[in-house]
Scaffold this active site. Structure first.
Site, short mmCIF file in Angstrom:
data_model
loop_
_atom_site.label_atom_id
_atom_site.label_comp_id
_atom_site.label_asym_id
_atom_site.label_seq_id
_atom_site.Cartn_x
_atom_site.Cartn_y
_atom_site.Cartn_z
CG ASP A 46 -1.99 1.03 1.20
OD1 ASP A 46 -1.82 2.05 0.48
OD2 ASP A 46 -2.99 0.84 1.89
NE ARG B 63 -4.55 3.26 0.13
CZ ARG B 63 -5.67 2.67 0.55
NH1 ARG B 63 -6.84 3.15 0.19
NH2 ARG B 63 -5.62 1.62 1.32
#
Ligand SMILES: [Zn+2]
Length: 213
Positions: free
Chosen positions: A139, A141
């Protein structure tokens, strides 16, 4: 310990009436910014009346929503982004707050790589394993721009509409006071069951970790 947050400023604000495919309508005040750290065109949607919430002793409800072209726009059933976005807009409009629309497709790896990852998932990997197989983190983000936008908007303490504790932790490290994390609904379909199961098992593991602030 807070990281130093680079200053962003409001560039333009404009009112946009919204109408969703199911007929739900509301009005948003859209904000664009100068000075966001990654130079991408992130948006803040002010929904309802957050200042009324603050006067009533409440805090604005904020959802950082990462862009998902296939889910948000085309109704892809491979994820739950479209229904989550639709739910978030109405829940925020009801109580007053902001939807932060973050241009970080596919957990930050981009649209083409997300579709590459879908192809790997069709070969048996889960959503996180596929990202790793493509040479990305599970991930990628980053919520720095979300914190920058909130600061530029002059927003104080917030409650965060999300099932992902990582968002709340990152915002806290960036100096945003999060008073509460409010869960979103779970939108299950035959096509996204494996995706949601993978997300739930990773989130459960993340929730076991001590909060770092
Ligand atoms: Zn999606």
């Amino acid at each position: 310990m807070s990281e130093t947050l680079p200053v962003a400023t409001i560039r333009t604000q404009v009112t946009v009436p919204l109408r969703f495919p199911d007929g739900y309508t509301t009005t948003a005040r859209l904000f664009t910014f100068d000075g966001l750290v990654d130079g991408r065109e992130h948006l803040a949607f002010r929904l309802g009346d957050p200042s009324a919430a603050e006067r009533a002793g409440d805090v604005p409800l904020v959802r950082p929503h990462s862009e998902c072209l296939t889910g948000d726009v085309f109704g892809s059933q491979r994820c739950d982004c479209g229904p989550q976005l639709r739910e978030a807009v109405q829940r925020i409009a009801d109580v007053g707050g902001y939807l932060l629309y973050l241009r970080q497709e596919g957990r930050g790896i981009g649209l083409y790589a997300k579709l590459d990852a879908y192809a790997l998932q069709d070969a048996g990997l889960d959503t996180f394993e596929a990202n790793v197989a493509l040479g990305h983190a599970e991930d990628e983000r980053d919520y720095t721009v979300a914190a920058q936008m909130l600061a530029a908007l002059g927003v104080g303490p917030i409650s965060v509409l999300s099932n992902n504790p990582e968002k709340t932790e990152q915002l806290g490290r960036l100096g945003i006071t999060v008073t509460e994390q409010v869960p979103t609904g779970v939108f299950l379909s035959p096509a996204n069951a494996d995706y949601l199961a993978a997300k739930a098992s990773r989130a459960a593991r993340a929730a076991d970790l001590p909060f770092v602030r």
